[in-house]
Design a protein around this motif. Structure first.
Motif, PDB file in Angstrom:
ATOM      1  N   PRO A   1       0.821  -1.211   0.000  1.00 29.99           N
ATOM      2  CA  PRO A   1       0.000   0.000   0.000  1.00 29.99           C
ATOM      3  C   PRO A   1       0.852   1.257   0.000  1.00 29.99           C
ATOM      4  CG  PRO A   1       0.071  -0.935   2.193  1.00 29.99           C
ATOM      5  CD  PRO A   1       0.804  -1.898   1.294  1.00 29.99           C
ATOM      6  N   LEU A   2       0.215   2.376  -0.254  1.00 25.83           N
ATOM      7  CA  LEU A   2       0.892   3.645  -0.466  1.00 25.83           C
ATOM      8  C   LEU A   2       1.858   4.026   0.655  1.00 25.83           C
ATOM      9  CD1 LEU A   2       1.159   6.275  -2.153  1.00 25.83           C
ATOM     10  CD2 LEU A   2      -0.784   7.169  -0.840  1.00 25.83           C
ATOM     11  N   GLU A   3       1.387   4.073   1.889  1.00 28.77           N
ATOM     12  CA  GLU A   3       2.224   4.567   2.979  1.00 28.77           C
ATOM     13  C   GLU A   3       3.419   3.660   3.233  1.00 28.77           C
ATOM     14  OE1 GLU A   3       2.063   7.533   4.238  1.00 28.77           O
ATOM     15  OE2 GLU A   3       0.354   7.898   2.925  1.00 28.77           O
ATOM     16  N   CYS A   4       3.213   2.347   3.125  1.00 29.08           N
ATOM     17  CA  CYS A   4       4.312   1.394   3.300  1.00 29.08           C
ATOM     18  C   CYS A   4       5.376   1.610   2.231  1.00 29.08           C
ATOM     19  CB  CYS A   4       3.772  -0.032   3.244  1.00 29.08           C
ATOM     20  SG  CYS A   4       5.044  -1.321   3.332  1.00 29.08           S
ATOM     21  N   MET A   5       4.944   1.841   0.996  1.00 27.39           N
ATOM     22  CA  MET A   5       5.890   2.017  -0.099  1.00 27.39           C
ATOM     23  C   MET A   5       6.617   3.355  -0.027  1.00 27.39           C
ATOM     24  SD  MET A   5       5.987  -0.749  -1.948  1.00 27.39           S
ATOM     25  CE  MET A   5       5.944  -1.513  -0.344  1.00 27.39           C
ATOM     26  N   LYS A   6       5.949   4.385   0.479  1.00 29.92           N
ATOM     27  CA  LYS A   6       6.638   5.657   0.690  1.00 29.92           C
ATOM     28  C   LYS A   6       7.790   5.488   1.680  1.00 29.92           C
ATOM     29  CE  LYS A   6       2.973   9.093  -0.101  1.00 29.92           C
ATOM     30  NZ  LYS A   6       2.170  10.145   0.577  1.00 29.92           N
ATOM     31  N   LYS A   7       7.524   4.801   2.773  1.00 30.22           N
ATOM     32  CA  LYS A   7       8.564   4.587   3.785  1.00 30.22           C
ATOM     33  C   LYS A   7       9.708   3.749   3.221  1.00 30.22           C
ATOM     34  CE  LYS A   7       5.411   4.924   7.739  1.00 30.22           C
ATOM     35  NZ  LYS A   7       4.767   4.173   8.865  1.00 30.22           N
ATOM     36  N   LEU A   8       9.361   2.737   2.431  1.00 28.59           N
ATOM     37  CA  LEU A   8      10.398   1.908   1.832  1.00 28.59           C
ATOM     38  C   LEU A   8      11.247   2.724   0.863  1.00 28.59           C
ATOM     39  CD1 LEU A   8      11.775  -0.797   1.374  1.00 28.59           C
ATOM     40  CD2 LEU A   8       9.985  -1.356  -0.290  1.00 28.59           C
ATOM     41  N   TRP A   9      10.603   3.533   0.038  1.00 24.12           N
ATOM     42  CA  TRP A   9      11.334   4.391  -0.908  1.00 24.12           C
ATOM     43  C   TRP A   9      12.331   5.274  -0.169  1.00 24.12           C
ATOM     44  CZ3 TRP A   9      10.515   4.958  -6.332  1.00 24.12           C
ATOM     45  CH2 TRP A   9      11.194   6.017  -6.917  1.00 24.12           C
ATOM     46  N   GLN A  10      11.877   5.897   0.890  1.00 24.61           N
ATOM     47  CA  GLN A  10      12.745   6.796   1.649  1.00 24.61           C
ATOM     48  C   GLN A  10      13.919   6.049   2.279  1.00 24.61           C
ATOM     49  OE1 GLN A  10       9.604   8.346   4.079  1.00 24.61           O
ATOM     50  NE2 GLN A  10       9.212  10.094   2.746  1.00 24.61           N
ATOM     51  N   ALA A  11      13.672   4.824   2.739  1.00 18.73           N
ATOM     52  CA  ALA A  11      14.760   4.028   3.312  1.00 18.73           C
ATOM     53  C   ALA A  11      15.770   3.638   2.242  1.00 18.73           C
ATOM     54  CB  ALA A  11      14.187   2.782   3.981  1.00 18.73           C
ATOM     55  N   LEU A  12      15.288   3.239   1.067  1.00 10.38           N
ATOM     56  CA  LEU A  12      16.188   2.840  -0.016  1.00 10.38           C
ATOM     57  C   LEU A  12      16.955   4.019  -0.595  1.00 10.38           C
ATOM     58  CD1 LEU A  12      13.762   0.411  -1.899  1.00 10.38           C
ATOM     59  CD2 LEU A  12      15.727  -0.253  -0.499  1.00 10.38           C
ATOM     60  N   ASN A  13      16.388   5.206  -0.487  1.00 17.51           N
ATOM     61  CA  ASN A  13      16.975   6.388  -1.090  1.00 17.51           C
ATOM     62  C   ASN A  13      18.210   6.898  -0.346  1.00 17.51           C
ATOM     63  OD1 ASN A  13      16.875   8.191  -3.244  1.00 17.51           O
ATOM     64  ND2 ASN A  13      15.672   9.697  -2.114  1.00 17.51           N
ATOM     65  N   VAL A  14      18.505   6.299   0.791  1.00 17.91           N
ATOM     66  CA  VAL A  14      19.685   6.711   1.561  1.00 17.91           C
ATOM     67  C   VAL A  14      20.963   6.225   0.890  1.00 17.91           C
ATOM     68  CG1 VAL A  14      20.883   6.515   3.770  1.00 17.91           C
ATOM     69  CG2 VAL A  14      18.389   6.768   3.724  1.00 17.91           C
ATOM     70  N   ARG A  15      20.982   4.957   0.466  1.00 16.17           N
ATOM     71  CA  ARG A  15      22.193   4.368  -0.128  1.00 16.17           C
ATOM     72  C   ARG A  15      21.980   3.848  -1.538  1.00 16.17           C
ATOM     73  NH1 ARG A  15      22.492   3.535   5.306  1.00 16.17           N
ATOM     74  NH2 ARG A  15      20.898   1.924   5.182  1.00 16.17           N
ATOM     75  N   GLY A  16      20.812   4.086  -2.095  1.00 10.64           N
ATOM     76  CA  GLY A  16      20.527   3.653  -3.450  1.00 10.64           C
ATOM     77  C   GLY A  16      20.061   4.820  -4.302  1.00 10.64           C
ATOM     78  N   ALA A  17      19.835   4.555  -5.582  1.00 13.96           N
ATOM     79  CA  ALA A  17      19.423   5.605  -6.522  1.00 13.96           C
ATOM     80  C   ALA A  17      18.147   5.185  -7.240  1.00 13.96           C
ATOM     81  CB  ALA A  17      20.531   5.864  -7.537  1.00 13.96           C
TER      82      ALA A  17
END
Length: 220
Positions: free
Chosen positions: A187-203
């Protein structure tokens, strides 16, 4: 694409074509290079999701698709295809199971025709087919550190190719790749949090870079 998700992607640098599909995150050529060597993640809104529910769903799909649908379970996904009686492939896709149903992930450009044709053969079977793409945000994650990043964010990852796991509202599937590669549905909110976590060391990368990873993995 959900408007809230599109706005989130825009805020994170996404560029879109005239149809509202993500094209890149500002540097298409660099994204291709990074995808081959580094940790990347991608919006996969160009992939539709069709849900199949009902008492006869397994036997119905077993009679329609090219692979053994009885092997699909909550812990095991599968690549399969839909062919004409003469064997001409109309579409290929990934099957996975969750919420007492079987889900079909295939290119959105094929989904309407695919769904119409599949519904023609339901007849008296207890099967319901519907496009549920709007119910999910769909991300792709790839890279040498992808398992560790996903495990840190979600708690667990599938260990082998085609394995699947559902953690709360999120389903993770391990797919073939030159690096560990995963698809995540949630769902939307879960994926937003995942995106933000991945965006620290990924592109973040656009569909062309993710498509390159599919090609390198030998997936048609």
């Amino acid at each position: 694409m959900k408007q809230q998700w599109k706005a989130f992607l825009e805020d994170n640098g996404a560029e879109f074509d005239d149809n509202g599909v993500v094209t890149s995150f500002g540097s298409p050529r660099r994204e291709l290079s990074v995808a081959l060597t580094g940790n990347v993640f991608a919006d996969l809104s160009d992939i539709a999701v069709i849900a199949a529910h009902g008492r006869d769903v397994q036997s119905f799909l077993q009679g329609q698709f090219s692979n053994d649908v009885t092997n699909v379970s909550a812990s095991r996904s599968q690549l399969s295809s839909y062919c004409t009686p003469k064997g001409r492939m109309l579409a290929n896709f990934r099957l996975f199971a969750r919420d007492d149903g079987i889900y079909i992930a295939l290119p959105a450009a094929l989904s309407e025709t695919f769904l119409q044709r599949l519904r023609m053969f339901v007849l008296m079977s207890d099967v319901t087919l519907e496009d549920v793409s709007e119910n999910f945000i769909h991300l792709g994650v790839s890279g040498p550190d992808a398992p560790a990043e996903l495990e840190a964010a979600l708690g667990e990852v599938p260990r082998s190719v085609d394995d699947a796991i559902t953690l709360g509202e999120c389903t993770l599937i391990r797919t073939p790749g030159i690096h560990p590669r995963f698809e995540v549905y949630g769902p939307l909110e879960c994926m937003k949090k995942l995106w933000q976590a991945l965006n620290v060391r990924g592109a973040p990368v656009g569909p062309p870079a993710w498509g390159l990873l599919r090609v390198m993995a030998g997936i048609p």
